[in-house]
Design a protein around this motif. Structure first.
Motif, short mmCIF file in Angstrom:
data_model
loop_
_atom_site.label_atom_id
_atom_site.label_comp_id
_atom_site.label_asym_id
_atom_site.label_seq_id
_atom_site.Cartn_x
_atom_site.Cartn_y
_atom_site.Cartn_z
N GLY A 113 0.84 -1.11 -0.11
CA GLY A 113 0.06 -0.04 -0.04
C GLY A 113 0.88 1.35 -0.09
O GLY A 113 1.90 1.32 -0.38
N LEU A 114 0.19 2.52 0.64
CA LEU A 114 0.79 3.80 0.33
C LEU A 114 2.29 3.94 1.06
O LEU A 114 3.02 4.54 0.61
CB LEU A 114 0.00 4.97 0.81
N THR A 115 2.30 3.02 2.09
CA THR A 115 3.83 3.03 2.76
C THR A 115 4.73 2.89 1.75
O THR A 115 6.01 3.40 1.53
CB THR A 115 3.92 2.39 3.96
N VAL A 116 4.70 1.75 1.02
CA VAL A 116 5.51 1.14 0.06
C VAL A 116 5.62 2.14 -1.23
O VAL A 116 6.86 2.47 -1.70
CB VAL A 116 5.20 -0.11 -0.34
N SER A 117 4.58 2.75 -1.46
CA SER A 117 4.49 3.82 -2.52
C SER A 117 5.42 5.07 -2.17
O SER A 117 6.34 5.51 -2.70
CB SER A 117 3.11 4.46 -2.79
N ALA A 118 5.30 5.22 -0.79
CA ALA A 118 6.14 6.64 -0.29
C ALA A 118 7.86 6.19 -0.21
O ALA A 118 8.48 6.94 -0.45
CB ALA A 118 5.66 6.74 1.26
N MET A 119 7.83 4.85 0.14
CA MET A 119 9.31 4.34 -0.26
C MET A 119 9.83 4.53 -1.30
O MET A 119 10.98 4.69 -1.60
CB MET A 119 9.28 2.65 0.43
N SER A 120 8.96 4.27 -2.43
CA SER A 120 9.18 4.30 -3.66
C SER A 120 9.78 5.73 -4.23
O SER A 120 10.69 5.79 -5.10
CB SER A 120 7.93 3.93 -4.59
N GLY A 121 9.14 6.67 -3.91
CA GLY A 121 9.76 8.20 -4.03
C GLY A 121 11.09 8.26 -3.43
O GLY A 121 12.06 8.99 -4.16
N ILE A 122 11.18 7.84 -2.10
CA ILE A 122 12.40 8.06 -1.65
C ILE A 122 13.64 7.39 -2.09
O ILE A 122 14.87 7.79 -2.58
CB ILE A 122 12.11 7.58 -0.03
N ASP A 123 13.57 5.91 -2.42
CA ASP A 123 14.26 5.11 -3.24
C ASP A 123 14.75 5.66 -4.43
O ASP A 123 16.16 5.75 -4.65
CB ASP A 123 13.77 3.51 -3.31
N THR A 124 13.67 5.97 -5.01
CA THR A 124 14.03 6.66 -6.57
C THR A 124 15.22 8.24 -6.36
O THR A 124 16.03 8.22 -6.91
CB THR A 124 12.87 6.90 -7.20
#
Length: 388
Positions: A113-124
């Motif tokens: 969910g949205l926690t992993v989406s948030a992580m996605s932006g940080i990782d990129t």
């Protein structure tokens, strides 16, 4: 490379009326994204994108809150070069020390969910930072290019049966030799979807690659009916035939047809992709770097595609930042042979950044600029930033 600040901005930009389209998501009048900005002690900045929705529109307030209130405290003071360790620390939370000492994950509840989406932006953003610091494109950090250039397919195709041929041929006139159209519940009946695909193939002729995307809206029987109805149309793939919640149903559809089945844009982490592969649901894997866990997890999915001898085709319907994230992975992955290029109304692709992303004669070259090679237009950010 010590991290001193992490910011997230929800951007919402109106789509000009003449570029709006109607799909199963309704009339798309706005484009939303979450811009993630990570700053280091020497002033270097990395940028990424996190998504609240697979489509163009979505409320991003919860992602902004997650990044600034939950993930930022984990990141401040950390060395931005240690991307793998930071990913594990975000994914495992307070139990990250167990994960790192035992060699297996102890994830937080928000592992989907949205926690992993948030992580996605940080990782990129971290990959963007590292590429800039070393003066090389992210692709080089992932092992370098497997090819010098790659064909792109024009992603659009919402017109009715009477007009779909002209719409898709308009993409071909721009140099594309592959096009994707939308089908599914927006057509009201399965037969209407079949008729539109048949009209598209007739107008395009036999040599243009044609994909169809149902956005997960058919039932299993409807998807099977659709496949039977278009089996002579030589579809390159049939994308998200049914709900991503029903992986066994997707496998059932795949077993019923010779048309390659594509999915993955709605999935979180490589574990979800692994589960789809275990039930033999996919021929084409489509991770979205702004959803699945960033460039790190997209590349892991690329490895899954390679070892299973399946095609990797990152979902690149988003801003310039998620597009370039997917593009860098695609060029570094042996399993990727074609890249999605949005032809819908998308100000986040063109007006959000100062650089121009170009496809010439249906082909895009390997990235050469450091990091993701993008610079935000801060006037655009200021104008379309939403209050959270």
């Amino acid at each position: 490379m010590k991290i001193t600040n992490v910011e997230a901005f929800w951007l919402r930009c109106p789509i000009p009326k003449e570029k709006q389209h109607f799909s199963d998501y309704g009339l798309l009048t706005n484009f939303d994204m979450t811009l993630v900005v990570i700053t280091t002690e020497d002033g270097l900045q990395g940028f990424g994108e996190a998504k609240a929705a697979v489509g163009s529109s979505g409320v991003c307030a919860s992602i902004v809150s997650c990044i600034e209130n939950e993930l930022k405290p984990i990141l401040i003071g950390k060395d931005a070069k240690n991307i793998n360790r930071i990913w594990e620390e975000m994914y495992n939370g307070t139990r990250d020390h167990y994960a790192l000492t035992r060699g297996r994950r102890f994830p937080i509840l928000g592992r989907r969910g949205l926690t992993v989406s948030a992580m996605s932006g940080i990782d990129t953003a971290l990959w963007d930072l590292k590429g800039k610091a070393l003066g090389v494109p992210v692709m080089d950090l992932l092992g370098g290019a497997c090819r010098d250039q790659m064909p792109a397919y024009a992603s659009g195709g919402w017109a009715d049966a009477e007009n779909i041929g002209a719409q898709l041929n308009g993409y071909v006139a721009k140099g594309f030799n592959a096009v994707k159209m939308r089908v599914g519940i927006m057509d009201q009946t399965v037969q209407n979807s079949i008729d539109r695909v048949k009209a598209a193939r007739k107008a395009l002729g036999p040599n243009i690659k044609l994909m169809a995307d149902a956005h997960g809206t058919f039932s299993v029987p409807e998807a099977k009916q659709f496949c039977r109805g278009v089996e002579d149309c030589n579809l390159y793939w049939f994308e998200e035939p049914i709900s991503p919640d029903n992986r066994h149903g997707t496998a059932e559809v795949r077993a019923s047809t010779a048309i390659p089945i594509a999915a993955g844009e709605s999935e979180y982490t490589s574990f979800d992709i692994r589960d789809l592969l275990e039930v033999r649901a996919l021929d084409v894997i489509q991770p979205d770097a702004a959803i699945i866990g960033g460039i790190s997890e997209t590349m892991r999915v690329g490895h899954l595609a390679s070892v299973n001898q399946l095609e990797l085709a990152p979902h690149c319907w988003g801003s310039a930042f998620s597009f370039m994230a997917g593009l860098n992975v695609a060029f570094a992955s042996q399993a990727a042979t074609i890249i999605e290029f949005s032809l819908g109304g998308n100000p986040m692709m063109y007006e959000l950044v100062k650089e121009q992303i170009e496809v010439k004669d249906g082909v895009i070259g390997a990235p050469t600029a450091p990091g993701l090679g993008l610079t935000p237009n801060w006037d655009f950010v200021k104008e379309f930033k939403q209050k959270v």
